[in-house]
Design a protein around this motif. Structure first.
Motif: not given
Length: 189
Positions: A17-19, A23-29, A165-166, A170-173
């Motif tokens: 879950a933390l990973a 990853i979602s926070a990185v992809l948001a940027e 954004a993250w 995450l939810v969109g993915g």
């Protein structure tokens, strides 16, 4: 399952879950995402109305199908059956002290039971044969499934619209992944 393996499984789930959040926070940027996030934020009210409407329509269709199933099967529950349902609900409940309480239901009680099962392959055959348009059982099943899908899309779409954004990533993915897996299963059935 012993306590150590349960703890390891829980730690593994937390790590995953933390990973995913990282990853979602990185992809948001990543360059296209800030533009998409800004576009969503500029239209937040309209998108929230759309996702809320989809969720309400989906919930209505799903519950209508479930209620129709209960009326079609017409299996009323007796007093002991209602107490069995109460017991099964409490066995899954937290905290444990509530589970240890009495299963006796006092006063009047009533209930209905209904269940059915079908595969994506059976749904696909019903779609191809036209049974979804002509058979009342398949109509109900299709309406219930469509309602469940719309309800999930509306509910999760609210998180995409309102979340940071993250969360949008995450939810969109997760929504895209689930839709792809369901489509793949239907295609292969």
């Amino acid at each position: 399952m012993d306590r150590t393996s349960v703890m390891m499984t829980t730690l593994r789930q937390i790590a995953v879950a933390l990973a995913l959040v990282f990853i979602s926070a990185v992809l948001a940027e990543v360059p296209p995402m800030p533009v998409i996030v800004t576009w969503i934020q500029e239209r937040e009210w309209h998108l929230l109305l759309a996702t809320g409407g989809i969720g309400v329509i989906g919930f209505t269709l799903m519950m209508g199908g479930i209620l129709q199933l209960l009326m079609d099967q017409d299996h009323s529950l007796g007093r002991s059956d209602v107490e069995d349902v109460e017991r099964s609900v409490r066995l899954a409940a937290r905290p444990v002290t509530w589970r240890a309480s009495s299963y006796r239901v006092y006063g009047s009680s009533a209930g209905r039971q209904g269940s059915e099962r079908f595969t994506l392959g059976e749904l696909k055959r019903a779609w191809r044969s036209g049974a979804i348009r002509h058979d009342s059982v398949w109509k109900r099943r299709f309406v219930t499934m469509t309602g469940a899908f719309l309800f999930a899309a509306g509910l999760l779409g609210g998180f995409v619209v309102l979340g940071p954004a993250w969360v949008k990533v995450l939810v969109g993915g997760a929504m895209l992944y689930a839709t792809g897996m369901i489509s793949r299963g239907f295609w292969r059935a």
